[in-house]
Design a protein around this motif. Structure first.
Motif, PDB file in Angstrom:
ATOM      1  N   GLU A   1      -0.132   2.112   4.658  1.00 27.90           N
ATOM      2  CA  GLU A   1       1.170   1.715   4.124  1.00 27.90           C
ATOM      3  C   GLU A   1       1.946   0.953   5.194  1.00 27.90           C
ATOM      4  O   GLU A   1       2.014   1.364   6.349  1.00 27.90           O
ATOM      5  CB  GLU A   1       1.978   2.939   3.688  1.00 27.90           C
ATOM      6  CG  GLU A   1       3.325   2.576   3.112  1.00 27.90           C
ATOM      7  CD  GLU A   1       4.104   3.777   2.595  1.00 27.90           C
ATOM      8  OE1 GLU A   1       5.315   3.615   2.373  1.00 27.90           O
ATOM      9  OE2 GLU A   1       3.513   4.863   2.418  1.00 27.90           O
TER      10      GLU A   1
ATOM     11  N   PHE B   1       0.828  -1.218   0.000  1.00 31.27           N
ATOM     12  CA  PHE B   1       0.000   0.000   0.000  1.00 31.27           C
ATOM     13  C   PHE B   1       0.859   1.263   0.000  1.00 31.27           C
ATOM     14  O   PHE B   1       0.528   2.248   0.666  1.00 31.27           O
ATOM     15  CB  PHE B   1      -0.974   0.009   1.190  1.00 31.27           C
ATOM     16  CG  PHE B   1      -1.744  -1.247   1.366  1.00 31.27           C
ATOM     17  CD1 PHE B   1      -2.587  -1.718   0.369  1.00 31.27           C
ATOM     18  CD2 PHE B   1      -1.628  -2.000   2.528  1.00 31.27           C
ATOM     19  CE1 PHE B   1      -3.310  -2.900   0.526  1.00 31.27           C
ATOM     20  CE2 PHE B   1      -2.340  -3.171   2.703  1.00 31.27           C
ATOM     21  CZ  PHE B   1      -3.179  -3.617   1.694  1.00 31.27           C
ATOM     22  N   LYS B   2       1.945   1.247  -0.743  1.00 35.51           N
ATOM     23  CA  LYS B   2       2.871   2.383  -0.764  1.00 35.51           C
ATOM     24  C   LYS B   2       2.136   3.670  -1.124  1.00 35.51           C
ATOM     25  O   LYS B   2       1.423   3.735  -2.113  1.00 35.51           O
ATOM     26  CB  LYS B   2       4.007   2.124  -1.749  1.00 35.51           C
ATOM     27  CG  LYS B   2       5.137   3.115  -1.635  1.00 35.51           C
ATOM     28  CD  LYS B   2       6.350   2.632  -2.399  1.00 35.51           C
ATOM     29  CE  LYS B   2       7.530   3.533  -2.204  1.00 35.51           C
ATOM     30  NZ  LYS B   2       8.135   3.438  -0.901  1.00 35.51           N
ATOM     31  N   GLY B   3       2.295   4.665  -0.260  1.00 38.45           N
ATOM     32  CA  GLY B   3       1.677   5.964  -0.478  1.00 38.45           C
ATOM     33  C   GLY B   3       0.185   6.001  -0.200  1.00 38.45           C
ATOM     34  O   GLY B   3      -0.464   7.002  -0.467  1.00 38.45           O
ATOM     35  N   GLN B   4      -0.371   4.909   0.332  1.00 41.93           N
ATOM     36  CA  GLN B   4      -1.806   4.826   0.594  1.00 41.93           C
ATOM     37  C   GLN B   4      -2.062   4.702   2.100  1.00 41.93           C
ATOM     38  O   GLN B   4      -1.135   4.480   2.886  1.00 41.93           O
ATOM     39  CB  GLN B   4      -2.403   3.601  -0.105  1.00 41.93           C
ATOM     40  CG  GLN B   4      -2.231   3.580  -1.607  1.00 41.93           C
ATOM     41  CD  GLN B   4      -2.743   2.278  -2.190  1.00 41.93           C
ATOM     42  OE1 GLN B   4      -3.787   1.775  -1.797  1.00 41.93           O
ATOM     43  NE2 GLN B   4      -2.000   1.712  -3.130  1.00 41.93           N
ATOM     44  N   VAL B   5      -3.331   4.805   2.462  1.00 38.72           N
ATOM     45  CA  VAL B   5      -3.712   4.557   3.851  1.00 38.72           C
ATOM     46  C   VAL B   5      -3.304   3.131   4.206  1.00 38.72           C
ATOM     47  O   VAL B   5      -3.525   2.203   3.435  1.00 38.72           O
ATOM     48  CB  VAL B   5      -5.241   4.741   4.032  1.00 38.72           C
ATOM     49  CG1 VAL B   5      -5.671   4.275   5.417  1.00 38.72           C
ATOM     50  CG2 VAL B   5      -5.634   6.182   3.792  1.00 38.72           C
TER      51      VAL B   5
END
Length: 141
Positions: free
Chosen positions: A113, A107-111
Motif C-alpha cells: 500500500e 493497493f489500499k489494504g494490500q501488500v
C-alpha cells in the motif's frame, strides 16, 4: 539522514528563477552552491542540480498507463515517510501546484500500500513522490 547512499541528479531547466521558486520555495529544498548556469538543492538530503538549458523542450509526452492514470516517463522523485508525504501533498495543494496525477492511495489494504502523486516542475521535468505504509514492503511482489 540515514546511512543510505545519497543520490545526485542533474537535470535541465529553462529558467533558474522559476527553478528556485519551485524547488526552493514550494518544495522547501534548501539551496546549496550555485552559479549563473546551475543551482544545487538539498532534496531531503539528496543533491539535485538544476542546470540552465535555454529553450529546453517541453515534456516528451511519453507515458505508461498505471491504475487508469498516464504516468509520465521519464520522471524522478523520492520515497518519503508517510507523514512527510502527506505534509508535502498538503503543501503542494496549498501552494496551488497543479498535479499530473493527484495524490492517491494505491493497493489500499494490500501488500505494498502506497501513496503517490505526480507533478511537473516549471521546465516540464516530471516528479513523483510516494510513501509506503510499510517501508519493508517497498520491493514486495
Amino acid at each position: 539522514m540515514t546511512q543510505r547512499p545519497r543520490f545526485h541528479l542533474a537535470f535541465p531547466v529553462h529558467d533558474l528563477a522559476a527553478a528556485r521558486a519551485f524547488y526552493g520555495e514550494l518544495l522547501g529544498c534548501p539551496e546549496g552552491r550555485s552559479s549563473p548556469e546551475w543551482v544545487d538543492f538539498d532534496l531531503y538530503g539528496h543533491q539535485i542540480v538544476a542546470h540552465l538549458v535555454p529553450g529546453k523542450a517541453a515534456p516528451s509526452g511519453d507515458h505508461n498507463p498505471v491504475d487508469g492514470h498516464d504516468v509520465p516517463v521519464p520522471h524522478f522523485g523520492l520515497i518519503l515517510a508517510w507523514d512527510d508525504w502527506t505534509a508535502l501533498a498538503d503543501r503542494l495543494r496549498n501552494g496551488g501546484q497543479p498535479f499530473v496525477i493527484e495524490p492517491y492511495i494505491r493497493f489500499k489494504g494490500q501488500v505494498g500500500e502506497q501513496g503517490t502523486m505526480f507533478l511537473y516542475d516549471p521546465s516540464g521535468n516530471a516528479l513523483e513522490f510516494k510513501a509506503f505504509r510499510d517501508e519493508s514492503l517497498i520491493f514486495a511482489q
